[in-house]
Write an enzyme that holds these catalytic residues in place. Structure first.
Site, short mmCIF file in Angstrom:
data_model
loop_
_atom_site.label_atom_id
_atom_site.label_comp_id
_atom_site.label_asym_id
_atom_site.label_seq_id
_atom_site.Cartn_x
_atom_site.Cartn_y
_atom_site.Cartn_z
N CYS A 103 0.87 -1.18 0.00
CA CYS A 103 0.00 0.00 0.00
C CYS A 103 0.90 1.23 0.00
O CYS A 103 2.11 1.12 0.21
CB CYS A 103 -0.86 -0.01 1.25
SG CYS A 103 0.15 0.04 2.73
N HIS A 122 3.09 1.79 11.34
CA HIS A 122 1.99 1.56 12.29
C HIS A 122 1.90 2.62 13.37
O HIS A 122 0.92 2.68 14.11
CB HIS A 122 2.18 0.19 12.98
CG HIS A 122 1.91 -0.96 12.08
ND1 HIS A 122 2.82 -1.98 11.88
CD2 HIS A 122 0.84 -1.27 11.33
CE1 HIS A 122 2.31 -2.86 11.04
NE2 HIS A 122 1.11 -2.45 10.68
N CYS A 124 2.20 6.07 8.91
CA CYS A 124 1.31 6.29 7.76
C CYS A 124 0.34 7.43 8.10
O CYS A 124 -0.23 7.46 9.19
CB CYS A 124 0.52 5.01 7.49
SG CYS A 124 -0.71 5.24 6.21
N HIS A 126 -2.20 -5.43 18.57
CA HIS A 126 -1.61 -4.99 17.30
C HIS A 126 -0.93 -3.64 17.53
O HIS A 126 -1.44 -2.78 18.23
CB HIS A 126 -2.69 -4.89 16.22
CG HIS A 126 -2.13 -4.65 14.85
ND1 HIS A 126 -1.74 -3.41 14.42
CD2 HIS A 126 -1.87 -5.50 13.84
CE1 HIS A 126 -1.27 -3.51 13.18
NE2 HIS A 126 -1.34 -4.76 12.81
N GLU A 137 -0.44 -0.99 15.70
CA GLU A 137 -1.18 0.24 15.36
C GLU A 137 -2.16 0.59 16.47
O GLU A 137 -2.26 1.74 16.91
CB GLU A 137 -1.94 0.04 14.03
CG GLU A 137 -2.84 1.21 13.70
CD GLU A 137 -3.92 0.85 12.69
OE1 GLU A 137 -3.61 0.21 11.67
OE2 GLU A 137 -5.10 1.21 12.92
N THR A 141 -7.29 0.41 11.17
CA THR A 141 -7.41 0.83 9.77
C THR A 141 -7.66 -0.33 8.80
O THR A 141 -8.24 -0.14 7.74
CB THR A 141 -6.12 1.55 9.31
OG1 THR A 141 -5.00 0.70 9.58
CG2 THR A 141 -5.93 2.86 10.03
N CYS A 169 -8.90 2.21 6.19
CA CYS A 169 -7.96 2.64 5.16
C CYS A 169 -8.50 2.26 3.78
O CYS A 169 -8.85 1.11 3.54
CB CYS A 169 -6.63 1.95 5.41
SG CYS A 169 -5.53 2.05 4.03
N SER A 216 0.56 -10.34 9.62
CA SER A 216 -0.05 -9.17 8.98
C SER A 216 -1.57 -9.23 9.06
O SER A 216 -2.21 -10.12 8.50
CB SER A 216 0.41 -9.13 7.51
OG SER A 216 -0.50 -8.38 6.74
N SER A 238 1.57 -5.35 3.02
CA SER A 238 3.00 -5.33 3.37
C SER A 238 3.79 -6.34 2.54
O SER A 238 4.91 -6.69 2.89
CB SER A 238 3.17 -5.61 4.86
OG SER A 238 2.44 -6.76 5.23
#
Ligand code: SF4
Length: 285
Positions: free
Chosen positions: A12, A72, A94, A122, A124, A162, A194, A222, A266
């Site tokens: 991405c 993240h 990001c 996670h 993020e 996201t 996202c 991921s 990723s």
């Protein structure tokens, strides 16, 4: 056997941007460290290590070398701590994650309890939680809503990790309203999903209708790769999530005529190329 690629897949823009920023920084500033893995992809981590970027697990390992914050993001405390230590920082968070962090902070400052639909373990989500100064809760599923404290403020703000799917987030918000309506005076739902992942998920769903077997390529850790595999399975197609080409077992292909390939945000292009090459080699004549 025909191999069909998803119309949108792989790196991405946030991950591509982070990797490029880190490559540029190691080139200009020399060896540096990143707080955690750049992306959930061992091949990308290894390529960056060869260029001088080593992964550290925590602030305890920070020395005088520049420190990269990954796509993240991290909590506000970590940002402040790095500032206090005076080490050079390359912040590759990001922009979509930054927006989520800013919303968490704003809602918490305005007196809302912040509920994040996502995995509290996670990276993020841990970072976003840290921007809400202890006023945020991460909830992984609708059932976990029952574990929220009873005495939450009546004003609730809801965000999502996201990489969640639109459908799951919508169901979550509906369930939150149904279960806590009597205790909510105001509900603010911020769409922090996202676009890159939602359009990859839409492309995976579309592809799943056209094929009889799917391969989803990406790191096992991921989240967005896992969601792509979920999307494909929810469409009823046999789906394998793989990290590298040598995991593909020839017997998986038996009896299949159209094989779809997609990849998480990723996953670098060369990992996709390697899988496609392997599939061609193994394809029944
Ligand atoms: S998946 Fe979306 S939010 Fe995550 S790094 Fe990529 S662009 Fe940013």
């Amino acid at each position: 056997m025909e191999i069909v690629l998803a119309r949108e897949m792989g790196f991405c823009f946030g991950v591509r941007r982070a990797v490029e920023m880190m490559e540029e920084a190691t080139h200009e500033q020399g060896p540096m460290v990143s707080l955690g893995s750049v992306v959930h992809n061992p091949q990308v981590v290894e390529q960056l290590r060869e260029k001088g970027l080593n992964v550290i697990a925590s602030l305890d390992e920070v020395s005088e070398r520049p420190v990269a914050i990954t796509a993240h993001g991290v909590s506000e405390n970590v940002v402040r701590e790095l500032e206090n230590r005076g080490v050079p920082v390359v912040d590759t968070t990001c922009p979509i994650v930054t927006r989520s962090q800013q919303w968490a902070k704003r809602l918490a400052d305005d007196g809302f309890a912040v509920i994040i639909f996502g995995d509290p373990n996670h990276k993020e989500v841990r970072g976003v939680l840290g921007w809400a100064e202890g006023k945020a809760f991460a909830v992984t599923s609708i059932d976990a809503l029952d574990g929220l404290p009873d005495e939450l403020p009546s004003r609730i703000g809801v965000l999502s990790q996201t990489t969640e799917t639109e459908g799951h987030f919508a169901e979550f918000v509906r369930a939150l309203l149904e279960r806590r309506m009597d205790r909510i005076s105001e509900l603010r739902v911020i769409n922090t999903l996202c676009n890159a992942t939602t359009s990859q998920q839409a492309a995976a769903q579309e592809l799943a209708h056209k094929v009889d077997l799917m391969f989803v390529i990406g790191g096992r850790e991921s989240a967005n790769t896992r969601h792509l595999a979920e999307v494909a399975r929810e469409e009823g197609v046999e789906t394998h999530q793989v990290e590298s080409a040598d995991e593909i077992r020839p017997e998986w292909l038996a009896g299949h005529e159209r094989v779809g390939v997609t990849a998480g945000a990723s996953t670098p292009d060369d990992a996709v190329d390697a899988i496609v090459t392997r599939l061609r080699e193994l394809a029944p004549a």
